[in-house]
Design a protein around this motif. Structure first.
Motif, PDB file in Angstrom:
ATOM      1  N   TRP A 151       0.835  -1.202   0.000  1.00  0.00           N
ATOM      2  CA  TRP A 151       0.000   0.000   0.000  1.00  0.00           C
ATOM      3  C   TRP A 151       0.869   1.251   0.000  1.00  0.00           C
ATOM      4  CZ3 TRP A 151      -5.371   0.119   0.000  1.00  0.00           C
ATOM      5  CH2 TRP A 151      -6.024  -1.079   0.260  1.00  0.00           C
ATOM      6  N   ARG A 152       0.364   2.308  -0.626  1.00  0.00           N
ATOM      7  CA  ARG A 152       0.870   3.667  -0.433  1.00  0.00           C
ATOM      8  C   ARG A 152      -0.329   4.583  -0.206  1.00  0.00           C
ATOM      9  NH1 ARG A 152       3.327   6.468  -4.685  1.00  0.00           N
ATOM     10  NH2 ARG A 152       4.009   7.864  -3.022  1.00  0.00           N
ATOM     11  N   GLU A 153      -0.150   5.610   0.614  1.00  0.00           N
ATOM     12  CA  GLU A 153      -1.216   6.590   0.834  1.00  0.00           C
ATOM     13  C   GLU A 153      -0.713   7.968   0.411  1.00  0.00           C
ATOM     14  OE1 GLU A 153      -4.084   4.787   4.246  1.00  0.00           O
ATOM     15  OE2 GLU A 153      -2.478   6.071   4.969  1.00  0.00           O
ATOM     16  N   PHE A 154      -1.432   8.602  -0.513  1.00  0.00           N
ATOM     17  CA  PHE A 154      -1.062   9.936  -0.982  1.00  0.00           C
ATOM     18  C   PHE A 154      -2.265  10.579  -1.657  1.00  0.00           C
ATOM     19  CE2 PHE A 154      -0.050   6.890  -4.287  1.00  0.00           C
ATOM     20  CZ  PHE A 154      -0.536   7.457  -5.445  1.00  0.00           C
ATOM     21  N   GLN A 155      -2.281  11.900  -1.653  1.00  0.00           N
ATOM     22  CA  GLN A 155      -3.321  12.693  -2.298  1.00  0.00           C
ATOM     23  C   GLN A 155      -4.724  12.194  -1.916  1.00  0.00           C
ATOM     24  OE1 GLN A 155      -1.389  12.474  -6.305  1.00  0.00           O
ATOM     25  NE2 GLN A 155      -1.590  14.731  -6.265  1.00  0.00           N
ATOM     26  N   HIS A 156      -4.900  11.943  -0.618  1.00  0.00           N
ATOM     27  CA  HIS A 156      -6.186  11.617   0.001  1.00  0.00           C
ATOM     28  C   HIS A 156      -6.728  10.241  -0.361  1.00  0.00           C
ATOM     29  CE1 HIS A 156      -6.074  15.847   1.029  1.00  0.00           C
ATOM     30  NE2 HIS A 156      -6.064  16.166  -0.254  1.00  0.00           N
ATOM     31  N   GLN A 157      -5.897   9.370  -0.897  1.00  0.00           N
ATOM     32  CA  GLN A 157      -6.363   8.033  -1.246  1.00  0.00           C
ATOM     33  C   GLN A 157      -5.326   6.984  -0.835  1.00  0.00           C
ATOM     34  OE1 GLN A 157      -8.835   7.678  -4.926  1.00  0.00           O
ATOM     35  NE2 GLN A 157      -7.766   9.527  -5.556  1.00  0.00           N
ATOM     36  N   SER A 158      -5.809   5.767  -0.631  1.00  0.00           N
ATOM     37  CA  SER A 158      -4.949   4.619  -0.322  1.00  0.00           C
ATOM     38  C   SER A 158      -4.879   3.749  -1.570  1.00  0.00           C
ATOM     39  CB  SER A 158      -5.526   3.808   0.847  1.00  0.00           C
ATOM     40  OG  SER A 158      -5.649   4.606   2.011  1.00  0.00           O
TER      41      SER A 158
END
Length: 218
Positions: free
Chosen positions: A178-185
Motif C-alpha cells: 500500500w501507499r497513501e497519498f493525495q487523500h487516497q490509499s
C-alpha cells in the motif's frame, strides 16, 4: 482533452518532443509533475525504457505515472470504478505480457491524520473474519527496493508464513503493498517478474481553470 489544452496541442513542444494526448502536456513537462518517492525507480529490462503515461479519473483529475515501453509497446492502465468507496486500475496494454483487464492497483479512501487507517479498514473488510482481523495492523514495509512510504497490512506481532490478513495483506515474497497519498490509499499488485509501472511516480493532477494550467492535486 480539455478545450483549454486542445488549442495548444498542435503547437510544438520547446524540446520538439511529443505531447500526451489527454492533457496536451509536453512529455518533458509532464515528467516534472511526477512525485519522486525515496526508494528509486524499479530497474527496467534491457531494451526497455520508462515513459510517462496518463489515465483519466471520474472526478476529472488525471493520473500521471511512469510505465515501461518495450519494442514500441507501452504499459497503460485504465481506471475502473468498483463503487463509491473504491476503484481499480487494470491493464489496458502491457509491455511485458499482462493481459488486458488484469488487475494492477486497488484504490480506496484514506483517513487524514491517521496513516494506514484507510488501507487497514479496507483489508479488514475484505478478510471478513473479526476473529482474524483484530490482529491485523498497518506497518511500514521496510523492503529495500520498495518506495520508502510503502505500507503492508500484517498480523501483530507477526506471522512468519504471512497471509494472515487476507488478499490485501502482506504476503512474503509477493511484490504487493500500500501507499497513501493525495487523500487516497493505493494497493499496488506488481506480480511476478519486472514491475511494468513505477508505483513511486503516481501523481494526480488537476486542471486549474483560473491559471489555465495543470497542477498537482492537493
Amino acid at each position: 482533452m480539455r478545450v483549454e489544452t486542445a488549442a495548444a496541442a498542435h503547437l510544438p513542444c520547446p524540446d520538439k518532443g511529443p505531447r500526451l494526448p489527454l492533457t496536451g502536456l509536453c512529455v518533458s513537462r509532464a515528467v516534472k509533475y511526477l512525485h519522486e518517492v525515496d526508494g528509486g525507480t524499479p530497474e527496467k529490462p534491457d531494451g526497455c525504457e520508462w515513459v510517462v503515461q496518463e489515465t483519466a479519473t471520474p472526478g476529472g483529475d488525471v493520473l500521471l505515472y511512469r510505465a515501461l515501453q518495450c519494442a514500441g509497446r507501452a504499459t497503460k492502465l485504465a481506471w475502473s470504478a468498483i463503487d463509491t468507496q473504491s476503484a481499480q486500475l487494470k491493464y489496458e496494454s502491457s509491455a511485458l505480457g499482462h493481459k488486458a483487464g488484469d488487475l494492477a492497483v486497488t484504490i480506496t479512501g484514506m483517513e487524514e491524520g491517521n496513516p494506514g487507517a484507510g488501507a487497514l479498514a479496507f483489508a479488514r473488510a475484505a478478510l471478513g473474519d473479526p476473529g482474524k482481523t483484530v490482529r491485523c495492523v498497518a506497518r511500514k514495509s521496510d523492503v529495500a527496493d520498495w518506495p520508502a512510504d510503502a505500507l503492508v497490512i500484517d498480523a501483530w506481532p507477526g506471522t512468519p508464513a504471512g497471509g494472515a490478513c487476507g488478499p490485501f495483506g502482506f504476503q512474503p515474497g509477493t511484490p504487493a503493498y500500500w501507499r497513501e497519498f493525495q487523500h487516497q490509499s493505493w494497493f499496488f499488485q506488481l506480480g511476478p517478474g519486472r514491475p511494468e509501472f513505477d508505483p513511486g511516480s503516481f501523481t494526480l493532477i488537476t486542471w486549474d481553470g483560473q491559471a489555465s494550467r495543470w497542477s498537482r492535486a492537493q
